[in-house]
Design a protein around this motif. Structure first.
Motif, PDB file in Angstrom:
ATOM      1  N   THR A 145       0.808  -1.219   0.000  1.00  0.00           N
ATOM      2  CA  THR A 145       0.000   0.000   0.000  1.00  0.00           C
ATOM      3  C   THR A 145       0.845   1.274   0.000  1.00  0.00           C
ATOM      4  N   GLU A 146       1.990   1.279   0.680  1.00  0.00           N
ATOM      5  CA  GLU A 146       2.848   2.464   0.753  1.00  0.00           C
ATOM      6  C   GLU A 146       4.278   2.022   1.009  1.00  0.00           C
ATOM      7  N   GLY A 147       5.209   2.968   0.838  1.00  0.00           N
ATOM      8  CA  GLY A 147       6.609   2.602   1.003  1.00  0.00           C
ATOM      9  C   GLY A 147       7.464   3.795   1.391  1.00  0.00           C
ATOM     10  N   TRP A 148       8.675   3.497   1.855  1.00  0.00           N
ATOM     11  CA  TRP A 148       9.660   4.504   2.240  1.00  0.00           C
ATOM     12  C   TRP A 148      10.998   4.132   1.605  1.00  0.00           C
ATOM     13  N   VAL A 149      11.653   5.112   1.016  1.00  0.00           N
ATOM     14  CA  VAL A 149      12.935   4.905   0.335  1.00  0.00           C
ATOM     15  C   VAL A 149      13.954   5.853   0.955  1.00  0.00           C
ATOM     16  N   GLU A 150      15.120   5.321   1.312  1.00  0.00           N
ATOM     17  CA  GLU A 150      16.183   6.114   1.935  1.00  0.00           C
ATOM     18  C   GLU A 150      17.288   6.373   0.922  1.00  0.00           C
ATOM     19  N   PHE A 151      17.647   7.635   0.757  1.00  0.00           N
ATOM     20  CA  PHE A 151      18.782   8.044  -0.064  1.00  0.00           C
ATOM     21  C   PHE A 151      19.956   8.402   0.850  1.00  0.00           C
ATOM     22  N   ARG A 152      21.157   8.131   0.367  1.00  0.00           N
ATOM     23  CA  ARG A 152      22.347   8.425   1.168  1.00  0.00           C
ATOM     24  C   ARG A 152      22.543   9.910   1.398  1.00  0.00           C
ATOM     25  N   ASP A 153      22.074  10.725   0.465  1.00  0.00           N
ATOM     26  CA  ASP A 153      22.215  12.181   0.573  1.00  0.00           C
ATOM     27  C   ASP A 153      20.824  12.804   0.509  1.00  0.00           C
ATOM     28  N   LYS A 154      20.513  13.641   1.490  1.00  0.00           N
ATOM     29  CA  LYS A 154      19.175  14.222   1.535  1.00  0.00           C
ATOM     30  C   LYS A 154      18.956  15.231   0.404  1.00  0.00           C
ATOM     31  N   ARG A 155      20.012  15.823  -0.103  1.00  0.00           N
ATOM     32  CA  ARG A 155      19.850  16.757  -1.229  1.00  0.00           C
ATOM     33  C   ARG A 155      19.373  16.017  -2.469  1.00  0.00           C
ATOM     34  N   ILE A 156      19.900  14.829  -2.686  1.00  0.00           N
ATOM     35  CA  ILE A 156      19.431  14.014  -3.815  1.00  0.00           C
ATOM     36  C   ILE A 156      17.987  13.579  -3.582  1.00  0.00           C
ATOM     37  N   ALA A 157      17.636  13.265  -2.342  1.00  0.00           N
ATOM     38  CA  ALA A 157      16.264  12.864  -2.032  1.00  0.00           C
ATOM     39  C   ALA A 157      15.280  14.002  -2.327  1.00  0.00           C
ATOM     40  N   LYS A 158      15.641  15.218  -1.942  1.00  0.00           N
ATOM     41  CA  LYS A 158      14.778  16.369  -2.237  1.00  0.00           C
ATOM     42  C   LYS A 158      14.631  16.574  -3.734  1.00  0.00           C
ATOM     43  N   ARG A 159      15.744  16.453  -4.453  1.00  0.00           N
ATOM     44  CA  ARG A 159      15.711  16.657  -5.899  1.00  0.00           C
ATOM     45  C   ARG A 159      14.862  15.588  -6.593  1.00  0.00           C
ATOM     46  N   VAL A 160      14.990  14.348  -6.154  1.00  0.00           N
ATOM     47  CA  VAL A 160      14.222  13.261  -6.764  1.00  0.00           C
ATOM     48  C   VAL A 160      12.731  13.426  -6.484  1.00  0.00           C
ATOM     49  N   ALA A 161      12.366  13.767  -5.248  1.00  0.00           N
ATOM     50  CA  ALA A 161      10.953  13.944  -4.909  1.00  0.00           C
ATOM     51  C   ALA A 161      10.333  15.105  -5.667  1.00  0.00           C
ATOM     52  N   ALA A 162      11.094  16.167  -5.886  1.00  0.00           N
ATOM     53  CA  ALA A 162      10.555  17.327  -6.602  1.00  0.00           C
ATOM     54  C   ALA A 162      10.446  17.097  -8.102  1.00  0.00           C
ATOM     55  N   SER A 163      11.374  16.335  -8.674  1.00  0.00           N
ATOM     56  CA  SER A 163      11.407  16.174 -10.134  1.00  0.00           C
ATOM     57  C   SER A 163      10.541  15.017 -10.621  1.00  0.00           C
TER      58      SER A 163
END
Length: 274
Positions: free
Chosen positions: A114-132
Motif C-alpha cells: 500500500t505504501e513505502g519509504w525509500v532512503e537516499f544516502r544524501d538528503k539533497r538528492i532525495a529532495k531533488r528526486v521527490a521534486a522532479s
C-alpha cells in the motif's frame, strides 16, 4: 675617540644580523601558518558528513516490488534501505477468494503493498528526486507494466529511519492489543452463552419441560378474555346469559347501522319515568 669609533663599527654589523634573523623568523612563522590553515580547511570538509534523506511513496501499483523501486531510483542517486507496507490480510484473503471464484490461479495474486519509504544516502538528492519525479510516469518504456502509473513522492523533512521503526512497532502493538480485545470479547460472549445453556438445563431439570404434557411452570399467567368467557359459560345458566348478551349486542349494532344508513338520529336508550 678611536676606541668609541671601533665600538660603534662592531655594533653596526651585529644590528644588521639581528634584523636578518628577525625576517627569517617571520617567514618561517608565515610558512607554518599556511599549512595550519590548509589543515583546518580539510578538517572542516571532513566534518561536513552526508545526511541521509527519506522519501515517502504514497502509491504502490500491483506487482510493484522493492527491487523495482531500487532499480528505478538508483539512476538518480545511491539508494539505501527500502521498506514497503504490506496490505491487510483481510484484503489479501478477499482478493484470493475473488480470484478463485473467477477461475484464476491464486498464485498470480500474491500480496501487494500500500505504501513505502525509500532512503537516499544524501538528503539533497532525495529532495531533488521527490521534486522532479512527482506526478510523472513510473515506467519510461512502452512495454513497462508501470507506464500508466504515476510517482507519488514526498520528501519527509527531518524524518529518520528510527522514526519509521518506532512508528511500525507502535502500529504492531496497537494491532496486537486490538486482537487481544476482540479475543477477550468473543471469550466473554461464549462463556455467557454456555452459562445460559447450563442455567436453562438446570431449570428444565428442576421444574420440567414446558413442551411435555405432564410438566408445569412455577409461575401463574393471567387468564385471557376467552378463558374468562369460557368460565362464565361453564357456570349454571351462564350459557343463556351469554347468548342473551350476544343478541343484545347485535341488536344495538343493527340499530346504529340503520340509523347511519337512513340519516336518522341514533336511538336513545329508554329511560323509565318515575
Amino acid at each position: 675617540m678611536k676606541a668609541a669609533e671601533l665600538v660603534e663599527e662592531r655594533k653596526a654589523p651585529m644590528e644588521g644580523g639581528s634584523q636578518e634573523e628577525a625576517e627569517r623568523n617571520t617567514d618561517a612563522a608565515e610558512e607554518q601558518e599556511e599549512p595550519e590553515e590548509a589543515d583546518c580547511d580539510s578538517s572542516s570538509k571532513k566534518k561536513k558528513r552526508v545526511v541521509p534523506g527519506i522519501v515517502y511513496l504514497g502509491h504502490v501499483p500491483p506487482r510493484f516490488r522493492p527491487l523495482h523501486v531500487r532499480n528505478l531510483l538508483s539512476a538518480y542517486g545511491e539508494v539505501g534501505r527500502v521498506f514497503f507496507q504490506a496490505e491487510d490480510r483481510f484484503v489479501r484473503r478477499k482478493k484470493k477468494a475473488a480470484a478463485a471464484a473467477g477461475g484464476k490461479k491464486a498464485a498470480k495474486y500474491s500480496k501487494d503493498y500500500t505504501e513505502g519509504w525509500v532512503e537516499f544516502r544524501d538528503k539533497r538528492i532525495a529532495k531533488r528526486v521527490a521534486a522532479s519525479l512527482h506526478n510523472t510516469p513510473m515506467g519510461a518504456r512502452r512495454r513497462s507494466p508501470f507506464r500508466y502509473d504515476l510517482w507519488n513522492l514526498k520528501y519527509l523533512h527531518r524524518f529518520t529511519w528510527s522514526h519509521l521503526s518506532e512508528h511500525l512497532a507502535f502500529e504492531r502493538q496497537v494491532r496486537r492489543q486490538r486482537l487481544r480485545a476482540e479475543v477477550a470479547q468473543a471469550k466473554r460472549e461464549t462463556d455467557f452463552y454456555l452459562q445460559s445453556v447450563e442455567r436453562g438445563k438446570r431449570f428444565l431439570a428442576t421444574d420440567g419441560d414446558a413442551t411435555r404434557p405432564n410438566s408445569s411452570w412455577t409461575f401463574a399467567q393471567r387468564p385471557t378474555e376467552q378463558e374468562l368467557r369460557a368460565r362464565k359459560a361453564a357456570r349454571p345458566g351462564g350459557r343463556e346469559r351469554a347468548r342473551l348478551a350476544n343478541f343484545q349486542d347485535q341488536a344495538r349494532s343493527n340499530k346504529g347501522l340503520l340509523a347511519r344508513i337512513f340519516g336518522a338520529p341514533p336511538p336513545a336508550e329508554s329511560k323509565e319515568e318515575p
